[in-house]
Design an enzyme around this catalytic site. Structure first.
Site, short mmCIF file in Angstrom:
data_model
loop_
_atom_site.label_atom_id
_atom_site.label_comp_id
_atom_site.label_asym_id
_atom_site.label_seq_id
_atom_site.Cartn_x
_atom_site.Cartn_y
_atom_site.Cartn_z
N GLU A 163 0.80 -1.33 -0.01
CA GLU A 163 0.11 -0.20 0.02
C GLU A 163 1.02 1.18 0.05
OE1 GLU A 163 -2.15 0.75 3.78
OE2 GLU A 163 -1.44 -1.34 4.51
N CYS A 194 -3.52 -3.58 4.55
CA CYS A 194 -2.30 -4.46 4.92
C CYS A 194 -3.11 -5.93 4.83
CB CYS A 194 -2.23 -4.37 6.67
SG CYS A 194 -2.04 -2.70 7.08
N HIS A 232 -2.01 -10.03 12.30
CA HIS A 232 -1.62 -8.75 11.62
C HIS A 232 -1.09 -7.81 13.04
CE1 HIS A 232 -1.15 -5.30 9.77
NE2 HIS A 232 -2.11 -4.60 10.11
N1 CAA Z 1 2.30 2.93 30.95
C1 CAA Z 1 1.48 1.90 30.33
N2 CAA Z 1 0.41 1.92 29.32
C2 CAA Z 1 0.09 3.02 29.07
C3 CAA Z 1 0.63 4.45 29.62
C4 CAA Z 1 1.84 4.18 30.52
N3 CAA Z 1 2.31 5.19 31.02
N4 CAA Z 1 -0.06 5.42 29.14
C5 CAA Z 1 -1.06 5.03 28.18
N5 CAA Z 1 -0.82 3.51 28.26
C6 CAA Z 1 -1.76 2.42 27.41
C7 CAA Z 1 -3.19 3.07 27.35
O1 CAA Z 1 -3.68 2.55 28.43
C8 CAA Z 1 -3.68 2.21 26.21
O2 CAA Z 1 -3.60 0.78 26.49
P1 CAA Z 1 -5.03 -0.03 26.19
O3 CAA Z 1 -4.99 0.23 24.46
O4 CAA Z 1 -4.76 -1.26 26.30
O5 CAA Z 1 -6.24 0.87 26.50
C9 CAA Z 1 -2.36 2.23 25.13
O6 CAA Z 1 -1.24 2.63 26.08
C10 CAA Z 1 -2.59 3.22 24.18
O7 CAA Z 1 -3.00 4.50 24.67
P2 CAA Z 1 -3.88 5.36 23.80
O8 CAA Z 1 -5.02 4.52 23.15
O9 CAA Z 1 -4.29 6.54 24.77
O10 CAA Z 1 -2.92 5.92 22.48
P3 CAA Z 1 -3.02 6.79 21.44
O11 CAA Z 1 -4.35 7.48 21.40
O12 CAA Z 1 -1.93 7.61 21.27
O13 CAA Z 1 -3.26 5.76 20.26
C11 CAA Z 1 -3.00 4.02 18.56
C12 CAA Z 1 -2.76 4.43 20.04
C13 CAA Z 1 -4.59 3.96 18.38
C14 CAA Z 1 -2.39 2.74 18.34
C15 CAA Z 1 -2.23 4.83 17.59
O14 CAA Z 1 -0.67 4.72 17.60
C16 CAA Z 1 -2.49 4.82 16.21
O15 CAA Z 1 -3.45 5.47 15.62
N6 CAA Z 1 -1.88 3.97 15.42
C17 CAA Z 1 -1.99 3.59 13.87
C18 CAA Z 1 -3.41 3.28 13.84
C19 CAA Z 1 -3.23 1.55 14.10
O16 CAA Z 1 -2.20 1.26 14.19
N7 CAA Z 1 -4.52 0.97 14.06
C20 CAA Z 1 -4.51 -0.54 14.54
C21 CAA Z 1 -5.28 -1.30 13.74
S1 CAA Z 1 -5.45 -0.72 12.09
C22 CAA Z 1 -4.79 -1.92 11.35
O17 CAA Z 1 -4.44 -3.00 11.69
C23 CAA Z 1 -4.27 -1.78 9.86
C24 CAA Z 1 -2.92 -0.82 9.90
O18 CAA Z 1 -2.15 -1.82 9.81
C25 CAA Z 1 -2.94 0.45 9.83
#
Ligand code: CAA
Length: 384
Positions: free
Chosen positions: A79, A111, A233
């Site tokens: 992609e 993906c 994945h």
């Molecule tokens: N210590 C330990 N854990 C902590 C922490 C700390 N100090 N602070 C936060 N966390 C945890 C949170 O509790 C949360 O855990 P859970 O998911 O188990 O609830 C985790 O860290 C992430 O925190 P947030 O949700 O607040 O993080 P974020 O809002 O910054 O977003 C994300 C995380 C959604 C993965 C982001 O990185 C993102 O958008 N990534 C890109 C998209 C993606 O990967 N999507 C996944 C599925 S899509 C797919 O599969 C296709 C593809 O390849 C893209």
């Protein structure tokens, strides 16, 4: 006839970013990245590489003279394509000196496309016994500096040769799959960075996994105890745990311990590389085969492939006799250990130099280097 993965190889660029350092610069707690999201490092692609060079670099590790005679299809899943018309597979065919009497094609569905390629390859070999297919999944995951997705970036390629009498694993004809139009992640043609609603995509991923798991169990009359592990994945490694948690209570306490151990093994490579989109599920498989010493031939592994937008497939593979001899455990570990660390500001300079308008015809000022196949730019419309 048994058909499946005869050989597998992985390539990632030689630059790496330490995510603890990134967390400090971004003002985040490092544990959010390393525990909450489950990523320690990410590969950084320099300007002299792209999905073509990474794919060719991966495939060159496994192709021998017999393969050159028997491969007559190259399927490239990506992609992060470099052209809206011409398939990247045709450049790879040339770089690898494959026969001109070869079909070359590029596939796209986020993906997921690598899995479609694998299924096409299996069906092609079934219809043409003796032929082999080169399947490559190569991608650069790019979300943008200081975005939530930044910690989940990465770059790399998986190459697999699909043949009859495969040495590593047979691909079983037990797939269940689904597609449903969703707006969780996409990248319009004028953008180098993805648009994403990460939390929505996590929810759709889990939903599709559970739906397909139930469908798979009904269709095949199998239960979780028929599997010695899962390869998911992994856009980030915590995603695998979130998915497994959806079904883990169907297993006995002993099986749960075993499945969690295997999950940990499957996450090792992605933790250090990041998301490689189409290749991620097969990086997870390679990681499981490389880091678990408890797998036995004859055992089944469930594979869950997901591509935003959204499409998913669940199927199984069966490990072949002496499969461990053909898993490139040592070289994969050496590849990762041999990477060169970039500071956050060096990574940012490389990243910015690759945004749309500056990508073509420019060599990186920030890093330079040599790899077996590299992209130097375009001369008179030709790729050099
Ligand atoms: N210590 C330990 N854990 C902590 C922490 C700390 N100090 N602070 C936060 N966390 C945890 C949170 O509790 C949360 O855990 P859970 O998911 O188990 O609830 C985790 O860290 C992430 O925190 P947030 O949700 O607040 O993080 P974020 O809002 O910054 O977003 C994300 C995380 C959604 C993965 C982001 O990185 C993102 O958008 N990534 C890109 C998209 C993606 O990967 N999507 C996944 C599925 S899509 C797919 O599969 C296709 C593809 O390849 C893209």
């Amino acid at each position: 006839m048994t058909i499946g993965i005869d050989k597998i190889a992985f390539y990632t660029p030689k630059y790496v970013l330490d995510l603890i350092e990134l967390a400090k610069v971004r003002g985040d707690e490092p544990e959010k990245y390393t525990i909450g999201i489950g990523q320690d490092k990410q590969s950084v692609v320099p300007n002299y590489e792209d999905i073509v060079t990474m794919g060719a670099n991966a495939a060159s590790k496994i192709i021998d003279d017999t393969d050159r005679q028997l491969i007559d299809s190259v399927i490239l899943a990506t992609e992060s394509g470099i052209d809206n018309s011409k398939s990247g597979a045709i450049y790879i065919q040339r770089l690898l000196n494959l026969s001109e009497f070869t079909r070359t094609i590029e596939l796209k569905q986020a993906c997921y496309a690598g899995t479609y390629g694998l299924m096409q390859a299996r069906d092609y070999v079934a219809a043409h016994p003796g032929r082999r297919v080169l399947v490559i999944a190569s991608d650069i995951a790019r979300y943008g500096l200081a975005t939530p997705g930044e910690v989940t970036q990465g770059a790399g390629a998986i190459a697999m040769i699909i043949s009859d009498n495969p040495k590593i694993a047979s691909i079983n004809t037990d797939s269940v799959y689904m597609s449903a139009e969703r707006a969780d992640f996409w990248r319009p043609l004028d953008r180098t960075q993805a648009l994403v609603d990460g939390h929505l995509s996590t929810d759709i991923y889990k939903e599709m996994f559970l739906t397909l798991w139930q469908r798979y169990c009904t269709k095949t009359q199998q239960t979780i105890s028929d599997f010695s592990g899962f390869a998911f994945h992994l856009p980030y490694t915590k995603m695998g745990k979130k998915a497994l948690d959806e079904v883990l209570d169907q297993a006995t306490a002993e099986q749960q311990v075993n499945l969690m151990e295997k999950l940990k093994a499957s996450q090792q490579l992605s933790r250090q590389v990041g998301n490689i989109y189409t290749g991620s599920v097969y990086l997870s498989l390679l990681s499981l085969l490389s880091y678990s010493d408890k797998l036995q031939s004859g055992e089944k592994i469930a594979i869950f492939s997901y591509g935003s937008g959204a499409e998913a497939e669940l199927y199984s593979i069966t490990l072949q006799e002496n499969f461990t001899e053909y898993v490139p455990r040592k070289s994969v570990k050496q590849l990762l250990e041999g990477r060169q660390k970039l500071s956050v500001s060096e990574y940012e300079a490389v990243f910015n130099s690759q945004l749309f308008d500056s990508h073509v015809n420019v060599k990186s000022e920030a890093v330079s280097g040599v790899t077996q196949f590299q992209f130097l730019g375009w001369q008179n419309g030709e790729r050099v």
